[in-house]
Design an enzyme around this catalytic site. Sequence first.
Site, mmCIF file in Angstrom:
data_model
loop_
_atom_site.group_PDB
_atom_site.id
_atom_site.type_symbol
_atom_site.label_atom_id
_atom_site.label_comp_id
_atom_site.label_asym_id
_atom_site.label_seq_id
_atom_site.Cartn_x
_atom_site.Cartn_y
_atom_site.Cartn_z
ATOM 1 N N PRO A 94 6.915 28.595 -29.890
ATOM 2 C CA PRO A 94 5.927 28.052 -30.796
ATOM 3 C C PRO A 94 4.189 28.105 -30.618
ATOM 4 O O PRO A 94 4.164 27.792 -29.318
ATOM 5 C CB PRO A 94 6.650 26.702 -31.161
ATOM 6 C CG PRO A 94 7.901 26.567 -30.402
ATOM 7 C CD PRO A 94 7.822 27.664 -29.427
ATOM 8 N N LEU A 99 3.283 24.496 -25.342
ATOM 9 C CA LEU A 99 4.302 25.214 -24.725
ATOM 10 C C LEU A 99 3.566 26.354 -24.148
ATOM 11 O O LEU A 99 4.513 27.149 -23.549
ATOM 12 C CB LEU A 99 5.359 25.544 -25.656
ATOM 13 C CG LEU A 99 6.282 24.114 -26.192
ATOM 14 C CD1 LEU A 99 7.269 24.760 -27.071
ATOM 15 C CD2 LEU A 99 6.446 23.196 -25.150
ATOM 16 N N SER A 102 -0.356 30.738 -25.969
ATOM 17 C CA SER A 102 -1.264 31.750 -25.828
ATOM 18 C C SER A 102 -1.494 32.361 -24.147
ATOM 19 O O SER A 102 -1.717 33.503 -24.165
ATOM 20 C CB SER A 102 -2.545 31.034 -26.156
ATOM 21 O OG SER A 102 -2.811 29.887 -25.487
ATOM 22 N N ASP A 145 -1.812 26.797 -17.022
ATOM 23 C CA ASP A 145 -0.982 27.205 -18.049
ATOM 24 C C ASP A 145 -0.640 28.877 -17.609
ATOM 25 O O ASP A 145 0.298 29.252 -17.492
ATOM 26 C CB ASP A 145 -1.644 27.364 -19.286
ATOM 27 C CG ASP A 145 -1.686 25.943 -19.927
ATOM 28 O OD1 ASP A 145 -1.370 25.184 -19.316
ATOM 29 O OD2 ASP A 145 -1.976 26.185 -21.349
HETATM 30 C C1 MEV Z 1 -3.031 22.334 -21.366
HETATM 31 O O1 MEV Z 1 -1.862 22.855 -21.411
HETATM 32 C C2 MEV Z 1 -3.223 21.356 -20.214
HETATM 33 C C3 MEV Z 1 -4.541 20.749 -20.209
HETATM 34 O O2 MEV Z 1 -4.545 20.045 -18.909
HETATM 35 C C4 MEV Z 1 -5.887 21.772 -20.177
HETATM 36 C C5 MEV Z 1 -6.026 22.480 -18.793
HETATM 37 O O3 MEV Z 1 -5.438 22.363 -17.788
HETATM 38 O O4 MEV Z 1 -6.705 23.537 -19.313
HETATM 39 C C6 MEV Z 1 -4.732 19.672 -21.224
#
Ligand code: MEV
Length: 307
Positions: A94, A99, A102, A145
């Site tokens: 999703p 999650l 991207s 990520d």
């Molecule tokens: C986003 O999945 C996680 C955040 O900590 C942003 C980042 O680490 O770049 C909110």
Amino acid sequence: MIKASAPAKLILFGEHAVVYGETAIATAVDKRAYATACELEGSKIIVNSKNIQEDIEASLIEDTTNPIVKAVQEALKFCKTKTGVGVEINSEIPVAVGLGSSASVVSATAMAVVSLFKENPDPLKIAEIALEAEKISHGNPSGVDTATTTLGGTIAFKKGTIEELKTEGLSLVIGNTGIRKSTKELVDKVRKSIEDPRMATSLFNISSLVKSAKTAIIQNNLDELGALMDKNHKFLRELGVSSPQLETLIKTAKKAGALGAKLTGAGGGGCIIALTQEPKKVIQALEKKGATAFQVHTNQEGVKIES
Ligand code: MEV
């Protein structure tokens, strides 16, 4: 033609604090994005995905606002080739709900394109290319990520260092509010809110909690992990990145027997994760509140070529 895939990611502990150089713990879960790449006649990039109405056609070098095109450009630059490339994306993840959709898409794209020209690319190089592409959508991402979607498993990530953690696989329930949010906007919101020293304390609290979480996850101490998830969520709420819908899902999961629950990713909407030994009960309770809920398993393989 080469097909690659990359997993979805979950941040178990430490989102937002990781942007400020603190450690986060993240894991790869069993939903994947797929990218199929082929060489094209002519120096152009064509991207096709179910999420976009028309194919995107782009140049090999001109600045782009599309992360997938950027991933292809960076991959071609690394391979020192001016060959045109077509990419088709299919994803089970999703979009825009925390999650890592991207990050997963650009990781799979980078892997598929680099593999057209080089054998067995180094996943760290793929992570680097994916991070360049992520900068287009997220401004200044920490890199957690794309590190998780390329390396897979469960990692302790701090800008500049990645530690692979030896952990038992966890089974978690995801509750999706269905509310899409921009990571960039939430990261900007936290940046503004921590100008207030009381808010900055929440970031500090998250960072000290992650140290205990690392021990608990290595020891597979589920009760402790659940308690730490609850605490991490409390600090994220104080930072202003929860929402009424997330709070309802968290209360519901806890009432249905979850050992712990928290928002995951940037927040503001998106998903909660719940640690539970009774997944069916938690899923049913979350669905009754209108969420899409499903079970996932951690420690999945990172970016890879599909046979
Ligand atoms: C986003 O999945 C996680 C955040 O900590 C942003 C980042 O680490 O770049 C909110």
